[in-house]
Design an enzyme around this catalytic site. Sequence first.
Site, PDB file in Angstrom:
ATOM      1  N   SER A 535      29.711  85.413  27.384  1.00  0.00           N
ATOM      2  CA  SER A 535      29.954  84.390  28.403  1.00  0.00           C
ATOM      3  C   SER A 535      30.252  85.024  29.756  1.00  0.00           C
ATOM      4  CB  SER A 535      31.121  83.504  27.964  1.00  0.00           C
ATOM      5  OG  SER A 535      31.460  82.575  28.970  1.00  0.00           O
ATOM      6  N   ALA A 538      27.060  86.477  31.310  1.00  0.00           N
ATOM      7  CA  ALA A 538      26.175  85.460  31.864  1.00  0.00           C
ATOM      8  C   ALA A 538      26.686  84.968  33.216  1.00  0.00           C
ATOM      9  CB  ALA A 538      26.050  84.292  30.884  1.00  0.00           C
ATOM     10  N   HIS A 539      28.008  84.765  33.325  1.00  0.00           N
ATOM     11  CA  HIS A 539      28.573  84.351  34.604  1.00  0.00           C
ATOM     12  C   HIS A 539      28.355  85.422  35.681  1.00  0.00           C
ATOM     13  CE1 HIS A 539      30.703  81.365  32.145  1.00  0.00           C
ATOM     14  NE2 HIS A 539      30.935  80.716  33.261  1.00  0.00           N
ATOM     15  N   GLU A 540      28.555  86.667  35.312  1.00  0.00           N
ATOM     16  CA  GLU A 540      28.391  87.748  36.285  1.00  0.00           C
ATOM     17  C   GLU A 540      26.927  87.902  36.691  1.00  0.00           C
ATOM     18  OE1 GLU A 540      29.401  90.345  39.008  1.00  0.00           O
ATOM     19  OE2 GLU A 540      30.887  89.342  37.742  1.00  0.00           O
ATOM     20  N   MET A 543      26.233  85.582  39.472  1.00  0.00           N
ATOM     21  CA  MET A 543      26.803  86.053  40.733  1.00  0.00           C
ATOM     22  C   MET A 543      26.004  87.217  41.309  1.00  0.00           C
ATOM     23  SD  MET A 543      29.163  83.936  41.220  1.00  0.00           S
ATOM     24  CE  MET A 543      29.713  84.674  42.751  1.00  0.00           C
TER      25      MET A 543
END
Length: 602
Positions: A535, A538-540, A543
Site C-alpha cells: 500500500s 503504491a501511494h509513493e 507521488m
Amino acid sequence: MSTSTSGGKYETSTGTLYISKPYRSRSSKKLRALVTFAPRTSAFDSRNETSGTNEFRGFFSLFWVSIFIFAVQTYVKSFETSGMPLSLDFAAMFSRDAITLAWSDVLLVLTTGICVPFAIALKNNWIQYYWTGLLIQHILQTSILFSAIVWTFNRQWPWVQSGFLTLHSLVMIMKMHSYMTVNGHMQVTRAKAEALLAQLKERVEELTPGTSWDDAITLAQKTRLENERREDVAMGMSRTDSGTSTPGHGTPLPAEAGNPNATSSYLSGRRLAQVVASEPTQPNGSSHPLKQVHSAGSSAVDAEVPSTNGIAETSSASPSKPPSIDFIVPPRPPPPPHPLVHHPNQEIAARAEEYSEVLSDLRSTGPTEYYQWPDTITWKNFAMYQLTPSLVYELEYPRTTKIRPLYVFEKTVATFGTFALLYTVTDRFILPYTPAPGQSSFRSLLDLALPFMIAYLLLFYIIFECICNGFAELAYFADRQFYEDWWNSTSWDEFSRKWNKPVYTFLLRHVYAATILSSYHLSRTAAMLVTFALSAAAHELVMIIVTKKIRMYLFVMQLVQIPMILIGRLPAVKRNKTMGNIVFWLGLYAGFPLLCVAYVAH
C-alpha cells in the site's frame, strides 16, 4: 474408470489434469467469506433511513450551506479585485491535452479486456493457472502499468492529468488481478471437483456391487423422503405434499464434472422454500429473517482483517440496515447438495458431502441466481464487472432490478457542482499558497491546513458518494457501502478500514488473506507488513509520477504510522475515544499540507 492420483494429477473422462498448486477448499471459503456484499446504501445517500434519522443530520446541511456561502463570498471578492469570479489558469492547466488523456484512458480500459481470453483459456484448460497462468497474469499487469507510467512521462502532463491516469491505471490493475485470480482458483476447484466425482463413482461401484449410478441416486432420494417423513412426524407437522423423487428444477453440474442430471435432477430446495415463503412480512415491511438468511453478507463474518495500510485487527463485518427500496432483487434459497449426501451408506454420503462442498466453490454465493463457473466467463459479465465500483470480483453481486434516471441525474449534478466548489478552493486558497523554496514551512502549513482539509472532504464526496453511486446505479449494483463513518475514527487503522472500502476489501482478500492462506503461509504479522509495504509503495508511486521526484516522504510517513497504531491500541489510549478522535483529526489536518510542503519545496 476415472481415478485420482496424488500430487495434483487428476485422471478424468476428459483427460489428465495436472495441478501443481495444492488445493484447499477451506482456504477458498475463508477468502470468499472475508469480503461479503449485501444490499446497502451509502451514509450520505438521501434514501438512507439510518442517516435520515440521525440527530446530527442537520450538520450535513449546515456544511453545504456554509460551503456555498463561502464560495459566493470568494467569487464576489475575486470579482472586485480582478474583474473575474475565478481565474481560469488552473482550468487551462488541467484541461491541457484533454483529448489525448481521454483516448489514453479509453485505451487503458479496453486493454483490460485481455482478461476474457485469459479466462477462456483457463476454462478450456489450454493453460494451467499454476504456474503458467499466474506468470502470464503478472506479466500482463506489469506491462499495462509500466506502459501507462511511461506514456504519462512522455506526454509531460501536469500533476492533475498524471495523477488521474496513474490512479486509474492502478484501479484497472487491481480489477484485472481480482478477475484473473478468481478464475484461476475456479479452474483448480473444477479439477478437484472432477477428481472427487470420479472417486465417488468408483466408491459407489465398490460399496454397492450390482447397483448402477442412477440406482444409487434413486435410493438416496428415497432415503431422503423417508427421513423427511420421520422428521415431519416427530415435529407433529401435517404433510400436504409428498413431493417427487426427481424435482423438476435444480442446478446441473458443469459438463466437465459429469452430470448426474442426465437421469435425475438435483434435489430442490422445496422444503426450505416452503418455510421461507410461509413466513409473514414484518410490520415494518421488511422480510422475515429467514428470507434474508441467503443474502450475501447477511451475517457478520469474524476474521482477522488488516487496515488499508496493512495493520491487522479483529473486527466483525456487520453490514448496515438493508435499504427499504422495492427494486432490490429478492434472495432465493441456494441450490441443494448432491443427491448422494442422503445415501444410506455413510462413506458414500460423506464423499458426496465433500464433493458438494467443493462444487459449491464453483457457484456464486447468491443471493439470487447462484451462477456457476465457467458460465460466468462472458464479455457481458466482464463489462458489467468493469462498470461495477468494486475491486473484488464475484461471480454474482446483489443486484437492483432497474436504473433510476433521476438518481443518476442527481449524482451527475452533484459531481459537477461539488467539483466547482473543489475548483474554487484549489484555485483561490491552495495554488496561491503553494510553498516556494526558502519560504517558511510553518507559515505554509498554517495557510494550507484548512483549504487542504476542505478540498479532501469535497474530493471524497465526489468519488465515493457521487461517482461510485452513479456507476453502481448503472451497473445494477446494490451494495453501496463504499465507505463507513471514518470521521469518527479514533486511530489510523480504523480510518484506513473505513474511508476507502473498495481498496480495503481488495487488500484484505488478495494481499493480506491470500499470503496467509495460500502457499506462502505467512504469519499474520508478516502478512500485515507485506500489505502495508504494498500500500505504501503504491501511494509513493503516485507521488513520484505526479511530482516527478523520488523523495519517499509519503512512504516514510506511512511507516511512522505503525508505532502510532500500536500505541493507539493500548487499553489506556483506546478507552479515551474522544482524545483518539481529536488526535486523528489533528494528524489529518497536518498530513496534507506537510506532504505538499515536503514534495514542492524540497
